[in-house]
Design an enzyme around this catalytic site. Structure first.
Site, PDB file in Angstrom:
ATOM      1  N   LYS A 199    -167.362 -55.136 -19.650  1.00 40.98           N
ATOM      2  CA  LYS A 199    -166.940 -55.789 -20.885  1.00 40.98           C
ATOM      3  C   LYS A 199    -166.946 -57.295 -20.640  1.00 40.98           C
ATOM      4  O   LYS A 199    -166.234 -57.794 -19.772  1.00 40.98           O
ATOM      5  CB  LYS A 199    -165.541 -55.321 -21.290  1.00 40.98           C
ATOM      6  CG  LYS A 199    -165.006 -56.020 -22.532  1.00 40.98           C
ATOM      7  CD  LYS A 199    -163.546 -55.645 -22.768  1.00 40.98           C
ATOM      8  CE  LYS A 199    -162.949 -56.515 -23.868  1.00 40.98           C
ATOM      9  NZ  LYS A 199    -161.490 -56.337 -24.000  1.00 40.98           N
ATOM     10  N   GLY A 209    -153.573 -59.618 -28.629  1.00 42.44           N
ATOM     11  CA  GLY A 209    -152.139 -59.469 -28.437  1.00 42.44           C
ATOM     12  C   GLY A 209    -151.291 -59.715 -29.661  1.00 42.44           C
ATOM     13  O   GLY A 209    -150.063 -59.629 -29.598  1.00 42.44           O
ATOM     14  N   THR A 258    -152.007 -53.896 -26.030  1.00 39.29           N
ATOM     15  CA  THR A 258    -150.657 -54.419 -26.235  1.00 39.29           C
ATOM     16  C   THR A 258    -149.762 -53.488 -27.039  1.00 39.29           C
ATOM     17  O   THR A 258    -148.596 -53.269 -26.676  1.00 39.29           O
ATOM     18  CB  THR A 258    -150.722 -55.793 -26.932  1.00 39.29           C
ATOM     19  OG1 THR A 258    -151.504 -56.693 -26.144  1.00 39.29           O
ATOM     20  CG2 THR A 258    -149.330 -56.377 -27.126  1.00 39.29           C
TER      21      THR A 258
END
Length: 258
Positions: free
Chosen positions: A100, A161, A210
């Site tokens: 990634k 997040g 998250t």
């Protein structure tokens, strides 16, 4: 329809997966990683290389079942060259060729640098990696990443997040319409309902970190997201009804004055 679901595979390059839920590992305590993976029913987990330091006593790789596919990321890279160095190190550690790409030069908003990410895709693809670029949902950048060798496109739903959900929904829809690669929503998904909504759009997979890691019950939240992803995928395959005006659910003939 059950047969459709059974045969429904997530295809990334030469790889195939039954699960369309990708689990991030960036914020968990090591003790919670295994239970989160089990309840998520995931087959892919992302991994920041700094958490896979084989010289440390507490190594995250010891907590991840061997049948799980690792998706290491280039977290910490500020440009394409740094992303390439991290990817090479990842391969040396035995993490495979799936990677990634995360290139973030902005420390305030943590938004991906699409320009450097395009360059990183080209560099990594030339070295035999299977790159999955994390990017700001932009059609021109996505086309360039595809042409540079990306195996999938990973647009953010909202700032990383933030748990704000599908803020980039309309732009992600454009990618779904125009890019013939798996579209994997990454970053900003804050609840199972948001993951379900993304899957209903037709995205290939959803990645969450998250929202699970900061839940009061990590394992239960991982299960909730897994169910939501499956429900959203089933709804997409079933074909959601879409109408532009009211339509009675029961016949109105012979009613009142008729």
């Amino acid at each position: 329809m059950q047969e459709n679901l059974k045969n429904d595979k997530l295809k990334i390059g030469k790889y195939e997966f039954d699960s369309r839920f990708i689990l991030g590992s960036g914020k968990y305590s090591l003790e919670l990683i295994k239970s989160a993976i089990e309840e998520a029913k995931t087959q892919i987990i992302t991994l920041a290389l700094r958490r896979a330091n084989t010289g440390e006593i507490a190594n995250i790789l010891d907590y991840i079942p061997k049948n799980i596919t690792l998706l290491p990321n280039t977290s910490g890279a500020r440009n394409a060259d740094e992303a390439l160095r991290i990817a090479r190190l990842s391969r040396e550690l035995g993490c495979g060729e799936l990677i990634k790409i995360e290139v973030i030069s902005d420390s305030r908003y943590l938004l991906p640098d699409n320009y450097e990410t395009i360059k990183a895709c080209e560099l990594l693809a030339k070295e035999g990696f299977t790159p999955l670029p994390y990017m700001h949902a932009d059609l021109y950048a996505a086309r360039a990443m595809r042409d540079a060798g990306a195996a999938a496109i990973m647009p953010l739903a909202a700032p990383i997040g933030s748990n704000k959900g599908l803020c980039a929904k309309e732009f992600i829809q454009i990618l779904l319409n125009e890019i013939d690669l798996p579209i994997i929503v990454d970053a900003g998904i804050g609840s199972p309902s948001q993951a379900c909504e993304a899957m209903q759009m037709g995205v290939s997979a959803v990645m969450v970190n998250t929202a699970i890691a900061e839940a009061k019950d990590v394992a239960l939240m991982a299960k909730a997201f897994s169910l939501a992803v499956n429900a959203g995928r089933a709804a997409f395959l079933a074909g959601l009804a879409s109408v532009s005006k009211a339509k009675a659910s029961s016949p109105l003939t012979g009613f009142l004055r008729d």
